[in-house]
Design a protein around this motif. Structure first.
Motif, PDB file in Angstrom:
ATOM      1  N   LYS A 281      33.287   9.118 -24.378  1.00 50.65           N
ATOM      2  CA  LYS A 281      33.301   7.798 -23.751  1.00 50.65           C
ATOM      3  C   LYS A 281      33.679   6.680 -24.711  1.00 50.65           C
ATOM      4  O   LYS A 281      33.670   5.508 -24.331  1.00 50.65           O
ATOM      5  CB  LYS A 281      31.930   7.497 -23.151  1.00 50.65           C
ATOM      6  CG  LYS A 281      31.554   8.403 -21.980  1.00 50.65           C
ATOM      7  CD  LYS A 281      30.245   7.963 -21.344  1.00 50.65           C
ATOM      8  CE  LYS A 281      29.935   8.804 -20.109  1.00 50.65           C
ATOM      9  NZ  LYS A 281      28.685   8.343 -19.433  1.00 50.65           N
ATOM     10  N   LEU A 282      34.020   7.027 -25.960  1.00 49.19           N
ATOM     11  CA  LEU A 282      34.324   6.016 -26.956  1.00 49.19           C
ATOM     12  C   LEU A 282      35.794   6.035 -27.338  1.00 49.19           C
ATOM     13  O   LEU A 282      36.393   7.100 -27.472  1.00 49.19           O
ATOM     14  CB  LEU A 282      33.473   6.225 -28.210  1.00 49.19           C
ATOM     15  CG  LEU A 282      31.986   5.874 -28.103  1.00 49.19           C
ATOM     16  CD1 LEU A 282      31.257   6.278 -29.378  1.00 49.19           C
ATOM     17  CD2 LEU A 282      31.796   4.387 -27.835  1.00 49.19           C
ATOM     18  N   GLY A 335      38.662  -2.605 -32.886  1.00 52.04           N
ATOM     19  CA  GLY A 335      37.729  -2.736 -31.776  1.00 52.04           C
ATOM     20  C   GLY A 335      37.308  -1.393 -31.227  1.00 52.04           C
ATOM     21  O   GLY A 335      37.751  -0.332 -31.694  1.00 52.04           O
ATOM     22  N   VAL A 336      36.462  -1.447 -30.233  1.00 46.80           N
ATOM     23  CA  VAL A 336      35.949  -0.240 -29.597  1.00 46.80           C
ATOM     24  C   VAL A 336      35.830  -0.488 -28.099  1.00 46.80           C
ATOM     25  O   VAL A 336      35.478  -1.579 -27.663  1.00 46.80           O
ATOM     26  CB  VAL A 336      34.578   0.160 -30.200  1.00 46.80           C
ATOM     27  CG1 VAL A 336      33.558  -0.967 -30.015  1.00 46.80           C
ATOM     28  CG2 VAL A 336      34.061   1.457 -29.586  1.00 46.80           C
ATOM     29  N   ASP A 337      36.171   0.532 -27.321  1.00 47.93           N
ATOM     30  CA  ASP A 337      35.945   0.538 -25.876  1.00 47.93           C
ATOM     31  C   ASP A 337      34.902   1.598 -25.572  1.00 47.93           C
ATOM     32  O   ASP A 337      34.985   2.733 -26.069  1.00 47.93           O
ATOM     33  CB  ASP A 337      37.232   0.871 -25.110  1.00 47.93           C
ATOM     34  CG  ASP A 337      38.325  -0.158 -25.340  1.00 47.93           C
ATOM     35  OD1 ASP A 337      38.040  -1.353 -25.199  1.00 47.93           O
ATOM     36  OD2 ASP A 337      39.451   0.245 -25.668  1.00 47.93           O
ATOM     37  N   GLY A 347      34.026  -3.565 -23.991  1.00 50.56           N
ATOM     38  CA  GLY A 347      34.832  -3.557 -25.204  1.00 50.56           C
ATOM     39  C   GLY A 347      34.476  -4.686 -26.141  1.00 50.56           C
ATOM     40  O   GLY A 347      34.002  -5.755 -25.709  1.00 50.56           O
ATOM     41  N   PHE A 348      34.715  -4.453 -27.423  1.00 50.81           N
ATOM     42  CA  PHE A 348      34.505  -5.480 -28.441  1.00 50.81           C
ATOM     43  C   PHE A 348      35.686  -5.421 -29.400  1.00 50.81           C
ATOM     44  O   PHE A 348      36.073  -4.341 -29.861  1.00 50.81           O
ATOM     45  CB  PHE A 348      33.200  -5.248 -29.192  1.00 50.81           C
ATOM     46  CG  PHE A 348      32.930  -6.284 -30.259  1.00 50.81           C
ATOM     47  CD1 PHE A 348      32.645  -7.588 -29.911  1.00 50.81           C
ATOM     48  CD2 PHE A 348      32.981  -5.944 -31.604  1.00 50.81           C
ATOM     49  CE1 PHE A 348      32.403  -8.550 -30.879  1.00 50.81           C
ATOM     50  CE2 PHE A 348      32.741  -6.896 -32.579  1.00 50.81           C
ATOM     51  CZ  PHE A 348      32.449  -8.204 -32.219  1.00 50.81           C
TER      52      PHE A 348
END
Length: 838
Positions: A281-282, A335-337, A347-348
């Protein structure tokens, strides 16, 4: 910075509340409603030839017999797709994925006894043909003509490698770039430029400089929209250009490394790294760019000054300036979702840049009296050092509430700029016999600038009955700019540096923009209608430390939009659209500081600037997405333009020229644009664009009435060729006829061409590209102004002829799946100052 923790806490609370609410899902339809007739479904799987699941493939569901589009879905990480709540009838599926042939299914019938169908597994065919030892890999076309926008796929052109983002824009259909980097669209100024849906917070002139520092190797696509809907910020008189950077969502570790060696008069080098890792999921992503850039400019200015048009010229100046630009720029995004489930993602993103830009000039100005007798000359050495640090943080949330398109999304942003700029200007005035005419004019300046921007937006998409979609959203932003100017002037008598109170100042500007919009789309057979309304409130306050001068502005403006399209047949689409838009002054244009260029020239902002407004109408025709013809008409009031003014300082016989910004004119623009993009042969693709526009200006500059009417043409082309064994080539160019780049500057015709080629190596994982930009050194700028108090002629050349070698290596899995996050800051970043390169 003290507002940041509280701001992020409030945003985080909002996000968590939204997630909690969204997890509960939508309410079920009432018994007996129209939804009861939508009880059918279609499901299935999509896979690549290697049997890996096709994550992110686009599946179109079309109703037979007229191929009306019903729904669009993306396959999930398992390659699965699902269409729910369908009516009974006959359908067909089309599946698209980059690098693979389009798949078209056999007709699918949904009936009472066959309401839930699971289709056989779809196996995509790789767009790759084995010819003995040759591999030809498919790729996206360079230009895609769509109903609502034009898309440029940057990597599709070999000659884009090693260029800057601004130079790629210069080659794009309908886009023109002037000598200062100002971008126009279809002959109209005032373009809102977004990077991944986010503004750059740069004003129009300095935005061009920023784009010169952004390598084309980091770009994925350029989206050109002349009539954005009410969902977008109303900023941008002539439309929106969205530049998307590279990022994908393929599973595992994948990415690319690119490096370009650029030889011109000065050597240059650009490098970029794009990397992505997705598991479960990442999804982690990031890119980094580093550029080593040196360039030059040669500028010749001849001016003739007088008291007014009814008197003879009293001074003639001939000035030559050599400028050297140096920059070591770094940029990053990471960033990461997190995919909570197939319908929810959080997300960031953190992005930023660090630039160390330095522009050094030497110039000589020869001064002649009214009889053209040489009387004086001024030697000046100046340098502006503008190191800039930029950081941006983005938090985003997206939730699909059902399978029918109901969705909510939220974005929050914080952006920080810090520029501890410095500069100096050393001026030595001599008589014609080389004796000193006066004491040297030596000026040093410290020019620190800090900008803080906070923004938040939320959007709702709600499908209604009978093929209607309702959209609504809100946005709010807060901006605070703090500019300081600390000047010291050398006292020749006392042999020491002293504060210069006439130039030193501090300017603080605060701005709050609140916006809300509604938008409704509906399909009526062969007709499609969309109407929207956006309202924006602007509250602005400015304060100068010197004299304690302040101003306050508070206004609300409506921005309606309307779109009508008619599709009598699948290959023909007619459209008519209207939109009202705004262009606010750049933050630095409101800054009243004097920025000294040399002894007799400076720049100064104008806190009295008002926004400009435009009404835009466009009639269009699209044929098979290959030919697009549009007729556009726009009216703009209170046009914001840079102007050159002259005056005499007390006790000085020479004129001082200064540049400022004013609301000076009314503009009417009528244009006809033709865009043609077609794959004529299996090995040859042609792209042509032409725009004929008539510009009419009327206004007042320095108490002089100005009335200008000029017909101008702009066109560009690219021709791409694909050969065996992984070879490809391209030639492209543009031409702009004589035209007004503002209401007072008439530019001569200009143009150039470039050519290049590429070769796939390392079994398709590597690419080598070689290109020649402007090989005949055709590009230059020549402009003329004829106003009440002066006549000016300028000519400039720069480091434009280049040979570029680019190497790219791709690792990991490749394929479809570009993700782009659009932030809540879709306007403010386009109004911050930056520096640039040559």
């Amino acid at each position: 910075m003290r507002r940041l923790p509280a701001f992020l806490l409030a945003v985080l609370t909002t996000f968590l509340s939204a997630i909690s609410h969204a997890q509960q899902g939508g309410a079920a339809p009432a018994s007996g409603s129209a939804e009861d007739n939508r009880s059918c479904s279609i499901t299935g799987l999509v896979k690549y030839p290697d049997k890996h699941t096709a994550d992110g493939a686009t599946i179109f569901l079309l109703r037979l017999p007229d191929s009306t589009l019903v729904k669009v879905a993306l396959s999930d990480k398992n390659g699965a797709y699902e269409f729910e709540k369908l009516r009974k009838g006959n359908y067909v599926l089309k599946v698209d994925a980059v690098g693979y042939h389009r798949f078209v299914s056999q007709p699918v019938q949904l009936a009472a006894n066959n309401s839930a169908i699971r289709l056989p597994e779809i196996l995509l065919e790789h767009f790759m043909t084995e010819l003995t030892d040759v591999t030809v890999t498919g790729k996206r076309p360079l230009i895609e003509n769509k109903i609502d926008k034009t898309v440029v796929n940057v990597d599709a052109s070999p000659t884009n490698s090693g260029l800057s983002a601004l130079e790629v824009l210069e080659k794009s259909p309908g886009v023109t770039v002037d000598n200062d980097g100002n971008v126009s669209l279809k002959g109209k100024q005032g373009v809102l430029i977004l990077i991944d849906g986010k503004p750059t917070y740069l004003n129009s002139k300095d935005l061009g400089n920023y784009l010169r520092n952004l390598s084309a190797n980091q770009l994925d696509q350029i989206e050109i929209m002349t009539q954005p809907s009410a969902k977008y910020d109303a900023t941008g008189n002539s439309g929106i250009i969205n530049i998307t950077t590279k990022k994908n969502k393929n599973y595992g570790l994948n990415g690319s490394i690119t490096s370009s060696a650029i030889q011109a008069i000065y050597f240059k080098n650009t490098n970029s790294l794009n990397i992505n890792w997705r598991q479960g999921k990442l999804n982690f992503f990031g890119n980094f760019g580093y550029s080593y850039w040196n360039g030059f400019s040669d500028i010749w200015n001849n001016t003739s000054t007088r008291k007014d048009a009814n008197t003879a010229f009293s001074r003639y100046n001939q000035q030559y300036t050599f400028g050297h630009y140096a920059d070591r720029g770094q940029s990053f995004k990471t960033g990461v979702d997190y995919f909570v489930d197939k319908n929810t993602s959080i997300g960031f993103v953190v992005k930023g840049s660090v630039d160390r830009q330095k522009f050094t000039t030497t110039n000589r100005t020869d001064i002649y009296d009214s009889l053209r007798q040489f009387v004086q000359y001024n030697d000046a050495n100046s340098q502006n050092y503008t190191p800039q640090t930029n950081l941006g943080f983005n938090l985003n949330f997206q939730k699909k509430l059902d399978g029918q398109g109901k969705a909510i999304s939220m974005e929050a942003d914080y952006v920080y700029y810090h520029t501890p700029g410095t500069g100096y200007s050393d001026n030595y005035l001599f008589n014609a016999d080389k004796t000193a005419s006066s004491d040297p004019f030596l000026l040093n300046g410290q020019l620190p600038s800090i900008i803080n921007i906070y923004s938040y937006k939320g959007d709702l998409t709600l499908p209604l009955k009978d093929k209607s979609v309702f959209e609504a959203g809100i946005k709010t932003s807060w901006v605070r700019t703090d500019n300081n100017a600390i000047y010291t002037l050398y006292n020749n008598g006392d042999q020491k540096w002293e504060p210069d109170s006439s130039l030193s100042n501090r300017f603080i500007y605060k701005e709050n923009i609140n916006a809300a919009y509604v938008n409704l789309r509906k399909t009526l057979g062969k007709w499609s209608v969309q109407v929207g309304l956006r309202a924006e409130q602007t509250v602005a306050d400015g304060k100068q430390a010197v004299g304690n001068q302040t101003f306050h502005k508070n206004y609300i403006q409506p921005f309606p939009t309307a779109y009508f399209s008619y599709q009598p047949k699948e290959d023909h689409t007619f459209g008519l659209s209207y939109g009202r838009r705004i262009e606010r002054p750049g933050y630095d244009n409101l800054n009243p500081f004097l920025f000294q260029l040399d002894r007799y020239s400076y720049q100064q902002g104008n806190p009295e600037l008002q926004p400009q407004f435009s009404h835009n109408i466009e009639l269009s025709y699209n044929y098979k997405s290959a030919l697009n013809v549009s007729l556009n008409y726009s009216v703009t009031t209170d046009i914001i333009n840079d102007v050159l003014l002259t005056k005499k300082e007390p006790g000085d016989s020479n004129y001082t020229t200064f540049q400022t910004t004013q609301n000076i004119a009314f503009n009417r623009n009528t244009g006809l644009a033709v865009n043609y993009s077609k794959k004529l042969k299996s090995w040859w693709t042609l792209n042509l664009f032409g725009n004929l526009n008539d510009n009419y200006y009327t206004g007042v500059i320095d108490s002089e009435s100005v009335k200008v009417n000029y017909l101008a043409f702009f066109g560009n082309f690219s021709s791409q060729f694909t050969f065996k064994k992984g070879w490809s080539a391209e030639i492209n160019g543009f031409f702009s006829s004589k035209n007004y780049v503002s209401s007072a500057i008439l530019a001569n015709s200009r143009g150039m061409f470039s050519l290049g080629g590429s070769k796939q190596v390392l079994e398709g994982k590597g690419t080598v590209k070689l290109s020649l930009r402007d090989p005949l050194y055709l590009m230059s700028f020549t402009g003329n102004s004829d106003l009440n108090k002066f006549v000016a002629h300028t000519h400039s050349v720069w480091d434009n002829r280049r040979i570029i070698l680019t190497l790219t290596y791709r690792f990991g899995r490749s394929g479809n799946g570009q993700i782009q996050h659009k932030s809540s800051a879709e306007d403010e970043q386009s109004r911050v100052k930056s520096a640039g390169q040559q």
